[in-house]
Design a protein around this motif. Structure first.
Motif, PDB file in Angstrom:
ATOM      1  N   PHE A 152     -77.672  41.502 -44.431  1.00 31.92           N
ATOM      2  CA  PHE A 152     -77.804  42.639 -45.346  1.00 31.92           C
ATOM      3  C   PHE A 152     -76.564  43.528 -45.360  1.00 31.92           C
ATOM      4  O   PHE A 152     -76.510  44.509 -46.093  1.00 31.92           O
ATOM      5  N   LEU A 153     -75.567  43.193 -44.527  1.00 34.10           N
ATOM      6  CA  LEU A 153     -74.414  44.089 -44.359  1.00 34.10           C
ATOM      7  C   LEU A 153     -73.671  44.337 -45.673  1.00 34.10           C
ATOM      8  O   LEU A 153     -73.347  45.479 -46.010  1.00 34.10           O
ATOM      9  N   ALA A 154     -73.410  43.278 -46.419  1.00 32.16           N
ATOM     10  CA  ALA A 154     -72.640  43.426 -47.672  1.00 32.16           C
ATOM     11  C   ALA A 154     -73.362  44.386 -48.623  1.00 32.16           C
ATOM     12  O   ALA A 154     -72.732  45.246 -49.263  1.00 32.16           O
ATOM     13  N   GLU A 272     -77.295  57.442 -46.439  1.00 33.83           N
ATOM     14  CA  GLU A 272     -78.352  58.189 -45.753  1.00 33.83           C
ATOM     15  C   GLU A 272     -77.936  58.531 -44.321  1.00 33.83           C
ATOM     16  O   GLU A 272     -78.176  59.641 -43.840  1.00 33.83           O
ATOM     17  N   LEU A 273     -77.292  57.611 -43.635  1.00 32.34           N
ATOM     18  CA  LEU A 273     -76.793  57.907 -42.288  1.00 32.34           C
ATOM     19  C   LEU A 273     -75.713  58.996 -42.368  1.00 32.34           C
ATOM     20  O   LEU A 273     -75.653  59.888 -41.520  1.00 32.34           O
ATOM     21  N   PHE A 274     -74.896  58.931 -43.409  1.00 27.57           N
ATOM     22  CA  PHE A 274     -73.891  59.986 -43.631  1.00 27.57           C
ATOM     23  C   PHE A 274     -74.574  61.357 -43.706  1.00 27.57           C
ATOM     24  O   PHE A 274     -74.146  62.317 -43.070  1.00 27.57           O
ATOM     25  N   SER A 305     -82.081  47.734 -44.940  1.00 23.47           N
ATOM     26  CA  SER A 305     -81.008  48.730 -44.871  1.00 23.47           C
ATOM     27  C   SER A 305     -81.004  49.617 -43.636  1.00 23.47           C
ATOM     28  O   SER A 305     -80.240  50.574 -43.562  1.00 23.47           O
ATOM     29  N   ASP A 306     -81.857  49.326 -42.638  1.00 22.96           N
ATOM     30  CA  ASP A 306     -81.903  50.201 -41.463  1.00 22.96           C
ATOM     31  C   ASP A 306     -80.611  50.153 -40.641  1.00 22.96           C
ATOM     32  O   ASP A 306     -79.902  49.161 -40.635  1.00 22.96           O
ATOM     33  N   ASP A 311     -73.646  49.218 -37.491  1.00 20.87           N
ATOM     34  CA  ASP A 311     -73.577  50.110 -38.668  1.00 20.87           C
ATOM     35  C   ASP A 311     -73.162  51.510 -38.242  1.00 20.87           C
ATOM     36  O   ASP A 311     -72.329  52.160 -38.882  1.00 20.87           O
ATOM     37  N   PHE A 312     -73.786  51.998 -37.171  1.00 16.39           N
ATOM     38  CA  PHE A 312     -73.506  53.354 -36.683  1.00 16.39           C
ATOM     39  C   PHE A 312     -72.026  53.480 -36.330  1.00 16.39           C
ATOM     40  O   PHE A 312     -71.347  54.420 -36.737  1.00 16.39           O
TER      41      PHE A 312
END
Length: 490
Positions: A152-154, A272-274, A305-306, A311-312
């Motif tokens: 799901f990264l892309a 969302e993390l932003f 998308s979690d 990702d972090f």
């Protein structure tokens, strides 16, 4: 499950109600997600295949052929799941792949088989959705070359890159707050307005709902109370239960404490993390109430998308990379208004501050920041189990003890809400503290949830009846939300 575990007096949401979002999920959404995984691997295999003819090194050639072969095998397995799902076949046990929770999923699957609720259309929705992502993970784990691959990264990165405009605007707003730090500090009511906007930003979690925070001028900050009141009023009818005042009162009660901590149980990566970082930054940099923020990720690719540890870790790097956001141009060829030299410097200064906070431990990931996909950690495995959060104390004692030390635990998004409430068919007017079972009162809980699934609690019965009669898909169309707070029991 052991007998002493809390069980709700209502059945879980499943796929038997043909009018539910659950049914729409198994019928339409999951097949689309599975097809996306197949396409993603096919494209990677294709790119690798194109490189083969020009490769002269026989060892490298053999390695690429092996990767392509493993990729094809994953595609075949994902296709099989899609086929079984459409034909309501029984869920298969998750293979022993050496990663966490296999026994937990398979024991629960055996229990469901005894009740004859173990096929794709008879299984509870929450269990089967968690099972699906853990099963997919096992397909990658059992290979040599795809173990660290996030299918799901892309998609996560592409969505993040489309948020450039809001990101630059928020960076400028944070810069304005810095300029007006004294105005803010002089009156807690000023901080309260920004706090409420931060909650809204994290609640709706997408760039289109940030109208106030992304257009805040120096003049707006000077007349914050009026601007804030107007912005809040415009959205009030869509928040079906709003505990923002209670959360603010709780937060201000932390004044004078030197070690107050807020935990974010994360939802989506990217923009969302932003916004979670922005909120955390506001709490530690601009308010006197919070000195540390702990972020809780998922250890495997999860619900598309979690946030995972990779990702972090890559978020700040992406934000600082000059080439991450596509440079859009106007027809005249000048750079688009998305980013000026000034807004780029605002973003740089803000993200550098975040990096310093990560370095010093003011911002902390609950697991080592270099954790690879599939790492096992007692403080994080529970988030990717099929369990509701009711029995966290018994099922994840280390995590539970850690959260007991928090002054506020923010549960982001729809899945966290489903797990807090067990995803069961509670009457909509059920109090939040009833629905969250034994976890209620263990630590201060704030749930920020945009409605995207059938389960609803804490809504006045009259309001729920009226919305039901309207024919609007209010339980899951993403237009309505809940801001729910339960303090720690004294």
């Amino acid at each position: 499950m052991a007998t002493h575990m809390f069980e709700a007096p209502y059945p879980p949401w499943d796929f038997t109600d043909r009018g539910s979002f659950a049914f729409e999920t198994v019928l339409k959404r999951w097949p689309v997600i599975l097809t996306g995984i197949i396409d993603n691997i096919y494209c990677r295999n294709h790119d690798l295949g194109v490189s083969l003819p020009s490769n002269t090194d026989p060892e490298e050639k053999a390695r690429i052929e092996e990767i392509i072969g493993e990729g094809k095998a994953i595609i075949s397995k994902v296709g099989e799941v899609k086929y079984d799902m459409a034909r309501d076949r029984a869920l298969k046990p998750i293979p022993e792949d050496g990663e966490a929770l296999v026994d937990i999923y398979n024991t629960e699957l055996e229990r469901l088989a005894e009740k004859q609720k173990n096929t794709w259309l008879t299984v509870p929705w929450l269990y089967s959705e968690c099972y699906l992502y853990r099963l997919i993970r096992s397909f990658f784990v059992q290979t040599k070359h795809w173990r660290d691959y996030d299918p799901f990264l892309a998609q996560k990165e592409a969505t993040f890159q489309k948020s450039a405009k809001a990101i630059y605007q928020l960076a400028t707003t944070m810069h304005e707050l810095e300029e007006d730090k004294e105005t803010l500090a002089s009156d807690p009511d000023n901080l309260k307005v920004i706090f409420k906007e931060m909650i809204q930003m994290c609640l709706w979690g997408n760039a289109t709902d940030l109208s106030m925070l992304t257009h805040m001028s120096h003049e707006d900050i000077q007349r914050l109370q009026t601007v804030g009141r107007d912005a809040q009023a415009a959205r009030a009818e869509y928040i079906l239960r709003d505990d923002q005042e209670k959360v603010w009162d709780h937060l201000t009660s932390l004044a004078g404490k030197t070690d107050s901590r807020v935990d974010f149980v994360l939802d989506n990566a990217g923009f969302e993390l932003f916004t979670d970082f922005v909120f955390a930054d506001f709490l530690v940099t601009y308010t006197p109430y919070v000195s540390k923020v702990v972020f809780h990720p998922k250890l495997i690719p999860w619900f598309v998308s979690d946030v995972t540890p990779p990702d972090f870790k890559s978020t700040t790097k992406s934000l600082l990379s000059p080439s991450f956001f596509p440079q859009e141009s106007t027809p005249e060829g000048a750079p688009a208004s998305e980013s000026t030299e000034e807004s780029r410097s605002h973003l740089f200064e803000m993200v550098k501050r975040w990096e310093a906070y990560i370095e010093s431990g003011v911002f902390e990931l609950s697991v080592p920041i270099d954790s690879p996909l599939g790492a096992s950690d007692e403080k994080a495995n529970f988030w990717t189990s099929p369990y509701p959060y009711w029995n966290m104390r018994e099922l994840a004692p280390q995590l539970y003890d850690s959260l007991k030390g928090s002054n506020l635990v923010v549960f982001k998004g729809d899945l966290n809400f489903r797990k807090l409430t067990g995803d069961v068919q509670w009457p909509p007017s059920t109090p939040f503290e009833t629905a969250i079972g034994p976890i209620a009162g263990s630590f201060p809980i704030l749930s920020l949830r945009t409605n995207k699934a059938d389960v609803i609690v804490a809504v006045d019965q009259e309001v729920a009846d009226k919305l039901d009669k309207s024919g609007e898909k209010w339980r899951y169309n993403g237009k309505y939300a809940l801001v729910l707070f339960r303090p720690r029991s004294v």
